[in-house]
Design an enzyme around this catalytic site. Structure first.
Site, PDB file in Angstrom:
ATOM      1  N   ASP A   1       1.919   2.596   7.098  1.00  0.00           N
ATOM      2  CA  ASP A   1       1.408   3.796   7.671  1.00  0.00           C
ATOM      3  C   ASP A   1       0.701   4.590   6.769  1.00  0.00           C
ATOM      4  O   ASP A   1      -0.038   4.143   6.003  1.00  0.00           O
ATOM      5  CB  ASP A   1       2.826   4.546   7.829  1.00  0.00           C
TER       6      ASP A   1
ATOM      7  N   ARG B   1      10.810  12.658  13.963  1.00  0.00           N
ATOM      8  CA  ARG B   1      10.142  13.112  13.029  1.00  0.00           C
ATOM      9  C   ARG B   1       8.829  13.744  13.112  1.00  0.00           C
ATOM     10  O   ARG B   1       7.985  13.207  13.461  1.00  0.00           O
ATOM     11  CB  ARG B   1      10.089  12.077  11.764  1.00  0.00           C
TER      12      ARG B   1
END
EC number: 2.3.3.9
Length: 527
Positions: free
Chosen positions: A439, A160
């Protein structure tokens, strides 16, 4: 400086094997071709936000209605190693995490250079080193007397890159910064595409935070160009797009269409989706959400969003991936683990029953829990034949749920926001806080919700008005809480004071910053 390319970051041992002249020239070519388009699309995001701030509604785009109405087009079928994705593990790209994730028993590992990584120069380039070795199947580690190496069977690797909004300050092309997304994608693709193909896989990517089908078109053009530059066939690259913005949900069909030669799936990125909902409706007092803990996947607008993603994907032959339950195992606490595993199991049962083709976990200890659910409820490799009934309307996707707005919720936002930002400043992007894996979306929800509560003069259930004085007071209290827990390292290495400065500045600002990581990157990491 060479051919207009300048690297300003420190060249540590091994970095020269990633930052090679041909690899940097590859990234530079993509930058020169596509940077003007990226800039125009980022400007378009600001224009769209001004439209919403002026009181205009968000809806499905009229100009692309023919794409949504056409029942005949499909995406390219998935390659063999992306046909069964029932459990995917996610995490940052540090060496031990990469090995453990690939060995976890999950079908796929989403190696995150975005929200699960702090974008320091060292983290970004070391991540590329680790992913190169993982792609080659040679990654090993000796750490504290223990040896780590890959098992014979490993998860499929998916990278990613960073979102379109972040620059990479340490690579300049013709005096301009390159996009973090192109830096991450370009280096990974250049170094690893051929070796992944040789091992029976391919260059696979998760694409974050898309807000418009033209942003998907940009990625598709980049994929086509990159494949041509390395003399690879169209469709070698395969992408999964995270539907983690509210505008992106309204363009799920169009995103699939633009990437139809390269896309295999969409994913319900639930935490960033909540952040995007708040950001989109920042000026609308009728769209104020309750405490974060009350915004679960079962509240109507989130449940409708998940069904919309599954329905859209399966009509087009794409997989629909579920999101991540943030619970993680708690060491030496059987009672806490029982509760965590039960919460994860219920979340995965909901996803599998709705028709999702797989799900995310954040810890190797949860792979078995998720796997059991999908093995039981999804006996085949996927559920492409399951199409949830109904359709999603704009009202379905945008009506705010009721729920508590409490001082405890405000306090938790501040505590977690400070804890995450401090860890991010220390170079950590994925952080266990209060038995949850957090996150960057965590801090984004925390600070945008408090900003919106403040400007909307929200009165909490206990009678307190959310204003600057309340936020300042609770921030001071939570700094003291962190100081008592961290001890001697609070001032020396903790970064909590700096985190509080960032948090206060953003929450008390007149204008809502689109991403906290942009100004924070400039202040702390872009040097």
């Amino acid at each position: 400086m060479s051919n207009g390319i300048q690297i300003t970051g420190e060249m540590r041992p091994g970095f020269d094997t990633i930052l090679t002249e041909p690899a940097l020239a590859f990234v530079a070519q993509l930058h020169r071709m596509y940077e003007p388009t990226r800039r125009s699309l980022l400007n378009a995001r600001q224009q769209h936000q001004r439209w919403y701030d002026a009181g205009n509604s968000i809806d499905f785009a009229m100009e692309s209605s023919s794409v949504r109405a056409d029942p005949h087009w499909k995406v390219r079928p998935a390659p063999a190693d992306l046909t069964d994705r029932r459990v995917e593990i996610t995490g940052p790209c540090d060496r031990k995490m990469v090995i453990n994730a690939l060995n976890s028993g999950a079908q796929c590992f989403m190696a995150c250079l975005e929200d699960a990584s702090a974008p320091t120069w060292q983290v970004m380039v070391e991540g590329q080193v680790n992913l190169r070795d993982a792609a080659a199947g040679t990654i090993t580690l000796e750490d504290k007397g223990k040896s780590y190496k890959l098992n014979e069977t490993t998860a499929t690797l998916i990278a990613r890159p960073r979102g379109w909004h972040l620059d990479e300050a340490h690579m300049l092309v013709d005096g301009e910064r390159v996009a973090g997304a192109l830096f991450d994608f370009g280096l990974y693709f250049y170094h690893n595409a051929q070796r992944l193909i040789a091992r029976g896989s391919g260059p696979y990517f998760y694409l974050p935070k898309l807000e418009h089908y033209l942003e998907a078109r940009l990625w598709n053009n980049i994929f086509t160009t990159a494949q041509s530059m390395l003399d690879l066939p169209l469709g070698t690259i395969r992408a999964t797009v995270l539907i983690e913005t509210l505008p992106g949900a309204f363009m799920a069909d169009e995103i699939l269409y633009e990437l139809r030669d390269h896309i295999t799936a969409l994913n319900c990125g639930r935490w960033d989706y909540i952040f995007s909902y708040i950001k989109t409706f920042q000026a609308d007092p009728t769209k104020v959400l309750p405490d974060r803990s009350a915004v679960t996947m079962t509240v109507p607008f989130m449940a409708k969003y998940a069904a919309h993603v599954v329905r859209t994907c399966h009509k087009r032959g794409a997989h629909a991936m579920g999101g991540m339950s943030a619970f993680i195992p708690v060491k030496d606490d059987e009672e806490a683990n029982t509760k965590a595993f039960a919460a994860v199991r219920a979340d995965k049962e909901r996803e599998a029953s709705l028709g999702h083709d797989g799900t995310w976990v954040a810890h190797p200890g949860l792979v078995g829990v998720a796997r059991e659910v999908f093995d039981r409820l999804m006996p085949e490799a996927n559920q492409l034949g399951v199409i949830p009934e109904g359709t999603a309307t704009a009202a379905d996707l945008t009506t705010a749920p009721g729920g508590p707005k409490t001082l405890a919720g405000l306090t938790n936002n501040i505590n977690v926001g400070l804890g995450y930002i401090a860890a991010w400043l220390r170079g950590q992007g994925a952080v266990p806080l209060h038995n949850l894996m957090e996150d960057a979306a965590t801090a984004e929800i925390s600070r945008t919700q408090l900003w919106q509560w403040r400007v909307s003069d929200v009165v909490l259930d206990g009678g307190e008005t959310v204003d600057a004085a309340l936020i300042e007071r609770v921030t001071d209290e939570q700094l003291a809480v962190w100081k008592s827990q961290v001890g001697d390292n609070f001032f020396a290495t903790g970064k909590y004071t700096e985190a509080a400065e960032i948090f206060r500045t953003l929450v008390l600002a007149d204008r809502l910053e689109s991403f906290l990581t942009v100004p924070a990157y400039e202040h702390y990491f872009a040097k």
